[in-house]
Motif scaffolding. Structure first.
Motif, PDB file in Angstrom:
ATOM      1  N   ASP A  50      31.833  53.002  40.973  1.00 51.27           N
ATOM      2  CA  ASP A  50      30.809  52.831  39.940  1.00 51.27           C
ATOM      3  C   ASP A  50      30.626  51.357  39.599  1.00 51.27           C
ATOM      4  N   VAL A  51      31.715  50.631  39.561  1.00 47.06           N
ATOM      5  CA  VAL A  51      31.669  49.196  39.271  1.00 47.06           C
ATOM      6  C   VAL A  51      30.871  48.470  40.353  1.00 47.06           C
ATOM      7  N   GLU A  52      31.191  48.751  41.606  1.00 47.98           N
ATOM      8  CA  GLU A  52      30.477  48.104  42.714  1.00 47.98           C
ATOM      9  C   GLU A  52      28.994  48.486  42.738  1.00 47.98           C
ATOM     10  N   ALA A  53      28.697  49.737  42.453  1.00 45.25           N
ATOM     11  CA  ALA A  53      27.299  50.184  42.432  1.00 45.25           C
ATOM     12  C   ALA A  53      26.520  49.448  41.341  1.00 45.25           C
ATOM     13  N   LEU A  54      27.130  49.263  40.194  1.00 45.46           N
ATOM     14  CA  LEU A  54      26.467  48.545  39.104  1.00 45.46           C
ATOM     15  C   LEU A  54      26.230  47.091  39.485  1.00 45.46           C
ATOM     16  N   TYR A  55      27.217  46.477  40.082  1.00 41.75           N
ATOM     17  CA  TYR A  55      27.064  45.091  40.518  1.00 41.75           C
ATOM     18  C   TYR A  55      25.971  44.980  41.588  1.00 41.75           C
ATOM     19  N   ASP A  56      25.931  45.939  42.516  1.00 37.58           N
ATOM     20  CA  ASP A  56      24.887  45.947  43.550  1.00 37.58           C
ATOM     21  C   ASP A  56      23.503  46.067  42.930  1.00 37.58           C
ATOM     22  N   ASP A  57      23.379  46.898  41.874  1.00 35.35           N
ATOM     23  CA  ASP A  57      22.090  47.040  41.175  1.00 35.35           C
ATOM     24  C   ASP A  57      21.652  45.707  40.582  1.00 35.35           C
ATOM     25  N   LEU A  58      22.592  44.964  40.024  1.00 37.32           N
ATOM     26  CA  LEU A  58      22.268  43.661  39.453  1.00 37.32           C
ATOM     27  C   LEU A  58      21.838  42.696  40.548  1.00 37.32           C
ATOM     28  N   GLU A  59      22.595  42.655  41.630  1.00 41.92           N
ATOM     29  CA  GLU A  59      22.270  41.744  42.739  1.00 41.92           C
ATOM     30  C   GLU A  59      20.903  42.053  43.351  1.00 41.92           C
ATOM     31  N   PHE A  68      22.807  45.180  32.556  1.00 46.14           N
ATOM     32  CA  PHE A  68      24.065  45.109  33.289  1.00 46.14           C
ATOM     33  C   PHE A  68      25.246  45.042  32.320  1.00 46.14           C
ATOM     34  N   GLN A  69      25.153  44.154  31.335  1.00 46.14           N
ATOM     35  CA  GLN A  69      26.237  44.007  30.362  1.00 46.14           C
ATOM     36  C   GLN A  69      26.460  45.302  29.582  1.00 46.14           C
ATOM     37  N   GLN A  70      25.371  45.940  29.190  1.00 44.98           N
ATOM     38  CA  GLN A  70      25.481  47.184  28.435  1.00 44.98           C
ATOM     39  C   GLN A  70      26.143  48.278  29.268  1.00 44.98           C
ATOM     40  N   ARG A  71      25.690  48.431  30.508  1.00 44.01           N
ATOM     41  CA  ARG A  71      26.257  49.472  31.364  1.00 44.01           C
ATOM     42  C   ARG A  71      27.703  49.158  31.748  1.00 44.01           C
ATOM     43  N   ALA A  72      28.025  47.880  31.920  1.00 42.15           N
ATOM     44  CA  ALA A  72      29.402  47.497  32.229  1.00 42.15           C
ATOM     45  C   ALA A  72      30.316  47.853  31.054  1.00 42.15           C
ATOM     46  N   GLN A  73      29.834  47.608  29.847  1.00 41.34           N
ATOM     47  CA  GLN A  73      30.617  47.964  28.657  1.00 41.34           C
ATOM     48  C   GLN A  73      30.835  49.471  28.592  1.00 41.34           C
ATOM     49  N   GLU A  74      29.798  50.243  28.882  1.00 49.99           N
ATOM     50  CA  GLU A  74      29.914  51.705  28.886  1.00 49.99           C
ATOM     51  C   GLU A  74      30.903  52.172  29.951  1.00 49.99           C
ATOM     52  N   LEU A  75      30.814  51.558  31.131  1.00 53.55           N
ATOM     53  CA  LEU A  75      31.745  51.911  32.212  1.00 53.55           C
ATOM     54  C   LEU A  75      33.193  51.647  31.804  1.00 53.55           C
ATOM     55  N   GLN A  76      33.400  50.601  31.050  1.00 55.63           N
ATOM     56  CA  GLN A  76      34.746  50.251  30.609  1.00 55.63           C
ATOM     57  C   GLN A  76      35.224  51.205  29.520  1.00 55.63           C
TER      58      GLN A  76
END
Length: 191
Positions: A50-59, A68-76
């Protein structure tokens, strides 16, 4: 360079460094098998896919930095909330915790419940109790390193040139000083 920095920051926020930072510590004898303290250090992290997929979406530009920041916080937060609920339900005692980066816990409780959390997913890594303080120290060191300003290559090159010029100037000054003392001593011998 900003992409590498964003990736590092994101991985730090999601806590992937916590488990990796202790890789091999048991081989080096850094984590003791102290029988007196039966507590365990538990690390709770988001799913790395999930972390890599989110980063790929940003890239790929599919999401902006704010999303990105919001979803990363939710993932955490999701696995942390899941573990804490599980711990309450299964009588796992949380003695100490920090949720900066990964969820890091010093826990004690029924073996079956702790292993169940490891198998079902909220806990990604278990270590002996000594690891808790070690991880906190490493996180503090990483934080200090990130707070230091980064120099670009041009600035670094200029700094090195200035230091070399100062050293060369100091060597030349010392050489002049030695010549002056030689002249003075010659004069003293003549008297």
């Amino acid at each position: 360079m900003t992409n590498g920095h964003n990736r590092r920051r994101f991985l730090q926020l999601t806590g992937t460094g916590a488990a990796a930072s202790l890789a091999g510590c048991t081989d080096l004898g850094l984590l003791s098998d102290d029988e007196a303290d039966e507590r365990l250090t538990a690390i709770v992290e988001p799913d790395q896919e999930d972390v890599e997929a989110l980063y790929d979406d940003l890239e790929a530009g599919e999401i902006d930095e704010a999303e990105f920041q919001q979803r990363a916080q939710e993932l955490q937060e999701e696995p942390i909330e899941e573990f804490e609920s599980y711990a309450d339900a299964e009588d796992i005692q949380i003695d100490e915790s920090t949720t900066e980066g990964a969820g890091l816990y010093l826990i004690d409780g029924p073996d079956e419940a702790i292993l169940g959390a490891l198998r079902s997913g909220p806990i990604t890594v278990l270590y002996g109790s000594d690891a808790y303080d070690l991880i906190l120290e490493q996180q503090a060191q990483q934080q200090q390193q990130q707070e230091q300003p980064e120099l670009d290559e041009d600035d670094l090159e200029e700094e090195l040139e200035e230091e070399l010029e100062e050293e060369d100037g100091a060597v030349e000054d010392d050489g002049d000083a030695e010549e002056d003392t030689d002249d003075e001593s010659d004069g003293e011998d003549d008297e």
